[in-house]
Enzyme design. Structure first.
Site, mmCIF file in Angstrom:
data_model
loop_
_atom_site.group_PDB
_atom_site.id
_atom_site.type_symbol
_atom_site.label_atom_id
_atom_site.label_comp_id
_atom_site.label_asym_id
_atom_site.label_seq_id
_atom_site.Cartn_x
_atom_site.Cartn_y
_atom_site.Cartn_z
ATOM 1 N N TYR A 115 0.814 -1.211 0.000
ATOM 2 C CA TYR A 115 0.000 0.000 0.000
ATOM 3 C C TYR A 115 0.857 1.275 0.000
ATOM 4 O O TYR A 115 0.347 2.360 0.238
ATOM 5 C CB TYR A 115 -0.937 0.027 1.218
ATOM 6 C CG TYR A 115 -1.968 -1.084 1.255
ATOM 7 C CD1 TYR A 115 -1.951 -2.138 0.350
ATOM 8 C CD2 TYR A 115 -2.971 -1.074 2.212
ATOM 9 C CE1 TYR A 115 -2.888 -3.157 0.398
ATOM 10 C CE2 TYR A 115 -3.922 -2.089 2.265
ATOM 11 C CZ TYR A 115 -3.872 -3.132 1.362
ATOM 12 O OH TYR A 115 -4.810 -4.138 1.413
ATOM 13 N N LYS A 159 4.293 -14.841 5.726
ATOM 14 C CA LYS A 159 4.375 -15.870 4.687
ATOM 15 C C LYS A 159 5.866 -16.132 4.406
ATOM 16 O O LYS A 159 6.325 -16.106 3.248
ATOM 17 C CB LYS A 159 3.626 -15.370 3.439
ATOM 18 C CG LYS A 159 3.310 -16.426 2.410
ATOM 19 C CD LYS A 159 2.212 -17.393 2.824
ATOM 20 C CE LYS A 159 2.039 -18.454 1.740
ATOM 21 N NZ LYS A 159 1.127 -19.537 2.151
ATOM 22 N N ASP A 190 -2.029 -17.556 5.880
ATOM 23 C CA ASP A 190 -3.219 -18.234 5.334
ATOM 24 C C ASP A 190 -3.816 -19.177 6.384
ATOM 25 O O ASP A 190 -5.026 -19.154 6.650
ATOM 26 C CB ASP A 190 -2.898 -18.967 4.020
ATOM 27 C CG ASP A 190 -1.553 -19.676 4.031
ATOM 28 O OD1 ASP A 190 -0.867 -19.656 5.076
ATOM 29 O OD2 ASP A 190 -1.200 -20.279 3.000
ATOM 30 N N ASP A 214 -4.936 -5.915 6.747
ATOM 31 C CA ASP A 214 -6.204 -5.479 6.175
ATOM 32 C C ASP A 214 -7.144 -6.682 6.076
ATOM 33 O O ASP A 214 -8.303 -6.637 6.498
ATOM 34 C CB ASP A 214 -5.923 -4.889 4.784
ATOM 35 C CG ASP A 214 -7.095 -4.104 4.233
ATOM 36 O OD1 ASP A 214 -8.112 -3.971 4.928
ATOM 37 O OD2 ASP A 214 -6.984 -3.637 3.081
ATOM 38 N N ASP A 218 -10.523 -8.025 8.854
ATOM 39 C CA ASP A 218 -11.892 -8.236 8.374
ATOM 40 C C ASP A 218 -12.337 -9.678 8.605
ATOM 41 O O ASP A 218 -13.495 -9.934 8.938
ATOM 42 C CB ASP A 218 -12.010 -7.889 6.885
ATOM 43 C CG ASP A 218 -12.159 -6.384 6.655
ATOM 44 O OD1 ASP A 218 -11.649 -5.616 7.491
ATOM 45 O OD2 ASP A 218 -12.762 -5.983 5.651
HETATM 46 MG MG MG Z 1 -10.008 -3.012 4.792
#
Ligand code: MG
Ligand code: NAI
Length: 317
Positions: A115, A159, A190, A214, A218
């Protein structure tokens, strides 16, 4: 006396932030609240979504209470949120996720990785660089260790079995945690996403780089009953911005039914950050009590409006 910038933004930000700001005003009538308009509505009215004067105003305040801004329909302006994070140096995104079966904190690196805006599209390929630095990893690891020191343990999500940048992230973060004497484990991101859903009680503070954080936060939000409940803090050295994890929710905006709990919990996090632990706790308890009386907005199966919920919290306070 504190100065708090209040950015309602767009959509339901204009409905939930007034509730959060009213709670703050009732606890600290003497604190100055400075309204700042940012986002899509502002862009429609004036042709700019955010400018340098806004950044200067937000920088000069003790903290920012932020709703949500809608992204530009056709990319007419760049991300307001990314610009704010960069300009205020908000490198740490703290997302507490507290539910019946789940009490964890995701600590997400907020400035590097995919990002950071190092990307280009060429004719036949596109490339987004994922750069992770020692300084960036050390500072977010120190934040995570600071939180874990007041709790139980730290888990690093990564990872490293595939990505060199993650071997680096893991090694640097581990070094910081060892120095701080924090109980530590780590997991592949994962597998971690699944395990957080199945066995949330095994986790406490989880440190992750930007995109993994991110996604993971969620995923973990599953445990608390939806986006209307999750607050977050964006912290840097000297600046702090508190915003719900949710966005402007155009599908329900203007109907007075948005859940203000995420925004109210942002006020509690803001109070805690500014050293007023007592009122942060009082506000958290008031929110819990109102929900326990089954005063709930429609996303949680109730019939209360945003304002009715807000008034009930003020009465509890
Ligand atoms: Mg988000
Ligand atoms: P969203 O979080 O706004 O909505 C997702 C779903 O959750 C919708 O069905 C919405 O009704 C529901 N929801 C969200 N918050 C709720 C609440 N407090 N009470 C009840 N229901 C709630 O995400 P979406 O739809 O992907 O994005 C909408 C706009 O918000 C976009 O323009 C997006 O770019 C922007 N956005 C802004 C953010 C920010 O300013 N930090 C963060 C995320 C999205």
């Amino acid at each position: 006396m504190r100065r708090i910038a209040v950015v309602e933004g767009d959509g339901i930000g204009r409905e939930v932030i007034p509730v959060a700001a009213a709670a703050l005003r009732s606890l600290h009538p003497d604190w100055e609240q400075i309204p700042v308009e940012l986002g899509l509505e502002r862009w429609r009215r004036t042709g700019t979504a955010i400018d340098d004067a806004d950044i200067e105003m937000l920088s000069s305040c003790d903290a920012v209470l932020f709703g949500a801004v809608s992204s530009a329909p056709n990319g007419e302006y760049p991300s307001v949120v990314l610009r704010l994070r960069r300009a205020l140096g908000l490198y740490a995104n703290i997302r507490p996720i507290m539910g019946v079966s789940c009490d964890l904190v995701v600590v997400r690196e907020n400035s590097e990785g995919l990002y950071a805006g190092r990307e280009r599209i060429e004719e036949d390929r596109a490339c987004t660089e994922r750069v992770i630095t020692r300084a960036g990893t050390e500072r977010i690891a120190r934040v995570a260790c600071g939180i874990a020191a007041r709790r139980r343990k730290l888990t690093i999500g990564h990872k490293a079995n595939v990505l060199a940048a993650d071997r680096f992230f893991l090694e640097v973060a581990r070094g910081v945690a060892h120095c701080a004497g924090i109980p530590l484990d780590d997991a592949f991101i994962d597998a971690l996403c699944l395990d957080v859903l199945r066995r949330p009680e095994r986790y406490d503070v989880i440190l992750v780089e930007n995109m993994f954080g991110d996604i993971l936060s969620d995923v973990a939000a599953f445990h608390v009953g939806g986006l209307g409940l999750l607050p977050s803090a964006n912290l840097g050295d000297g600046h702090a911005l508190f915003e719900p994890v949710h966005g402007s929710a155009p599908d329900i905006a203007g109907r007075g039914i948005a859940n203000p709990v995420a925004a109210l919990r942002c006020t509690a996090m803001l109070l805690d950050h500014l050293g007023d632990r007592e009122n942060a706790h009082r506000l958290g308890t008031a929110i819990d009590r109102v929900m326990a009386q089954s005063i709930l907005t429609p996303d949680l199966g109730g019939t209360a409006t945003t304002q009715e919920f807000g008034r009930a919290v003020l009465e509890e306070l």
